[in-house]
Design a protein around this motif. Structure first.
Motif, PDB file in Angstrom:
ATOM      1  N   ARG A   1     -27.353   0.615 -24.114  1.00 25.99           N
ATOM      2  CA  ARG A   1     -26.262   0.057 -24.825  1.00 25.99           C
ATOM      3  C   ARG A   1     -25.205  -0.221 -23.607  1.00 25.99           C
ATOM      4  NH1 ARG A   1     -21.659   2.095 -24.921  1.00 25.99           N
ATOM      5  NH2 ARG A   1     -22.229   4.429 -24.818  1.00 25.99           N
ATOM      6  N   GLN A   2     -25.062   0.564 -22.696  1.00 27.08           N
ATOM      7  CA  GLN A   2     -24.301  -0.058 -21.280  1.00 27.08           C
ATOM      8  C   GLN A   2     -25.015  -1.330 -20.626  1.00 27.08           C
ATOM      9  OE1 GLN A   2     -24.614   4.021 -19.466  1.00 27.08           O
ATOM     10  NE2 GLN A   2     -22.342   3.926 -19.595  1.00 27.08           N
ATOM     11  N   LEU A   3     -26.239  -1.257 -20.511  1.00 28.05           N
ATOM     12  CA  LEU A   3     -26.953  -2.349 -19.988  1.00 28.05           C
ATOM     13  C   LEU A   3     -26.793  -3.729 -20.981  1.00 28.05           C
ATOM     14  CD1 LEU A   3     -30.300  -0.508 -18.689  1.00 28.05           C
ATOM     15  CD2 LEU A   3     -28.314  -1.763 -17.285  1.00 28.05           C
ATOM     16  N   GLY A   4     -26.827  -3.215 -22.146  1.00 28.10           N
ATOM     17  CA  GLY A   4     -26.575  -4.443 -23.092  1.00 28.10           C
ATOM     18  C   GLY A   4     -25.034  -4.998 -22.809  1.00 28.10           C
TER      19      GLY A   4
ATOM     20  N   MET B   1     -23.297  -5.010 -20.203  1.00 25.89           N
ATOM     21  CA  MET B   1     -23.327  -5.778 -18.869  1.00 25.89           C
ATOM     22  C   MET B   1     -24.088  -7.202 -19.054  1.00 25.89           C
ATOM     23  SD  MET B   1     -24.074  -3.074 -16.118  1.00 25.89           S
ATOM     24  CE  MET B   1     -24.092  -1.381 -16.621  1.00 25.89           C
ATOM     25  N   GLY B   2     -24.694  -7.508 -20.005  1.00 26.79           N
ATOM     26  CA  GLY B   2     -25.429  -8.764 -20.391  1.00 26.79           C
ATOM     27  C   GLY B   2     -26.869  -8.638 -19.537  1.00 26.79           C
ATOM     28  N   ILE B   3     -27.281  -7.445 -19.344  1.00 24.98           N
ATOM     29  CA  ILE B   3     -28.642  -7.401 -18.863  1.00 24.98           C
ATOM     30  C   ILE B   3     -29.714  -7.052 -19.521  1.00 24.98           C
ATOM     31  CG2 ILE B   3     -29.987  -5.623 -17.101  1.00 24.98           C
ATOM     32  CD1 ILE B   3     -27.420  -5.068 -15.655  1.00 24.98           C
TER      33      ILE B   3
ATOM     34  N   SER C   1     -22.635   0.497 -13.653  1.00 24.78           N
ATOM     35  CA  SER C   1     -23.085   1.812 -13.642  1.00 24.78           C
ATOM     36  C   SER C   1     -23.591   1.871 -14.933  1.00 24.78           C
ATOM     37  CB  SER C   1     -22.365   2.800 -13.188  1.00 24.78           C
ATOM     38  OG  SER C   1     -21.249   3.060 -13.903  1.00 24.78           O
ATOM     39  N   ILE C   2     -24.628   2.897 -15.035  1.00 25.01           N
ATOM     40  CA  ILE C   2     -25.063   3.552 -16.376  1.00 25.01           C
ATOM     41  C   ILE C   2     -24.782   5.064 -16.324  1.00 25.01           C
ATOM     42  CG2 ILE C   2     -26.575   1.738 -17.303  1.00 25.01           C
ATOM     43  CD1 ILE C   2     -28.953   3.244 -16.127  1.00 25.01           C
TER      44      ILE C   2
ATOM     45  N   VAL D   1     -26.251  -5.182  -9.382  1.00 23.98           N
ATOM     46  CA  VAL D   1     -26.616  -3.662  -9.016  1.00 23.98           C
ATOM     47  C   VAL D   1     -26.037  -2.633  -9.760  1.00 23.98           C
ATOM     48  CG1 VAL D   1     -26.239  -1.904  -6.920  1.00 23.98           C
ATOM     49  CG2 VAL D   1     -26.725  -4.471  -6.354  1.00 23.98           C
ATOM     50  N   VAL D   2     -27.028  -1.784 -10.399  1.00 20.62           N
ATOM     51  CA  VAL D   2     -26.512  -0.836 -11.221  1.00 20.62           C
ATOM     52  C   VAL D   2     -26.546   0.537 -10.793  1.00 20.62           C
ATOM     53  CG1 VAL D   2     -26.781   0.122 -13.574  1.00 20.62           C
ATOM     54  CG2 VAL D   2     -27.099  -2.320 -13.318  1.00 20.62           C
TER      55      VAL D   2
END
Length: 240
Positions: free
Chosen positions: A230-233, A235-237, A209-210, A185-186
């Motif tokens: 970049r933030q999702l990267g 997190m490994g998403i 979160s982003i 959940v983001v």
């Protein structure tokens, strides 16, 4: 709310929120789950089925986004042309003259929605490809407007008004996660992340979160899409 589909969850949340009242400086409260209900259901029916890898949560509607279309972060043009949702929209019970609801005829563009759905379009190409893995929802469906026309965000409400609101929205976010069974959940912004951490603390789901895409954030105005990717990267998403 366990075992419900997203339309049932939205209907139940709408019913729970209806009796709540809010005091000055809030003068108008819009609930698109009433006047834009058909479009909201189209969105849930088309894209909120089956299991998702990641569910994004925003805070609450913006005046030129979900308040117009019934779709979270619902910037009119991207919702109509890319998400593929459109249809008649009614009016809130009391309309603020500076925040008219014109539905898909609205000529204003919501920057946050433009950034979120624009990023999804640029990253995934088609809505179908995006929604295979992801879903976007709002934590709270209500838009709070002050007499000046300014938004008041849910976190700025007095405690006695905020408590029943967050209890209802926490129940709905939890039911949404139980329905969609994501691994992640983001929160789109820290407020949504904080509420998710509280509401989902005993569920087997990772919460992150982003950056919020609001134009009021100087950071978001410096390449929001690249920062979100970049933030999702991290997190490994997403692969970056």
């Amino acid at each position: 709310m366990g075992g419900m589909d997203l339309i049932d969850i939205a209907r139940s949340l709408r019913q729970t929120l209806d009796p709540l009242t809010f005091s000055q400086p809030v003068t108008h409260v819009y609930n698109p789950l009433h006047y834009a209900w058909d479009n909201h259901c189209r969105y849930l029916r088309r894209y909120g089925q089956g299991r998702k890898e990641v569910v994004f949560f925003g805070m609450n509607p913006g005046p030129w986004g979900m308040a117009q279309t019934g779709v979270p972060f619902g910037e009119v043009n991207l919702v109509k042309d890319w998400v593929g949702i459109s249809g008649p929209v009614g009016k809130p019970r009391r309309e603020h003259p500076k925040r008219p609801v014109e539905g898909f005829d609205c000529s204003r563009s919501e920057v946050s929605g433009q950034r979120v759905w624009g990023w999804a379009k640029d990253t995934f190409g088609t809505a179908e490809r995006f929604f295979q893995r992801f879903f976007i929802a709002n934590y709270c469906p209500l838009l709070f407007i002050e007499e000046s026309g300014r938004n008041r965000t849910p976190d700025k409400l007095p405690v006695k008004e905020r408590k029943p609101l967050t209890e209802a929205c926490d129940d709905a976010i939890r039911a949404t996660i139980e329905a969609l069974q994501p691994g992640y959940v983001v929160g789109i912004g820290k407020f949504a992340e904080k509420r998710a951490l509280s509401a989902l603390k005993d569920l087997d789901v990772r919460v992150g979160s982003i950056l919020h895409p609001s134009p009021a954030s100087p950071l978001a105005n410096r390449g929001w899409a690249e920062q979100a990717t970049r933030q999702l990267g991290e997190m490994g998403i997403l692969e970056t």
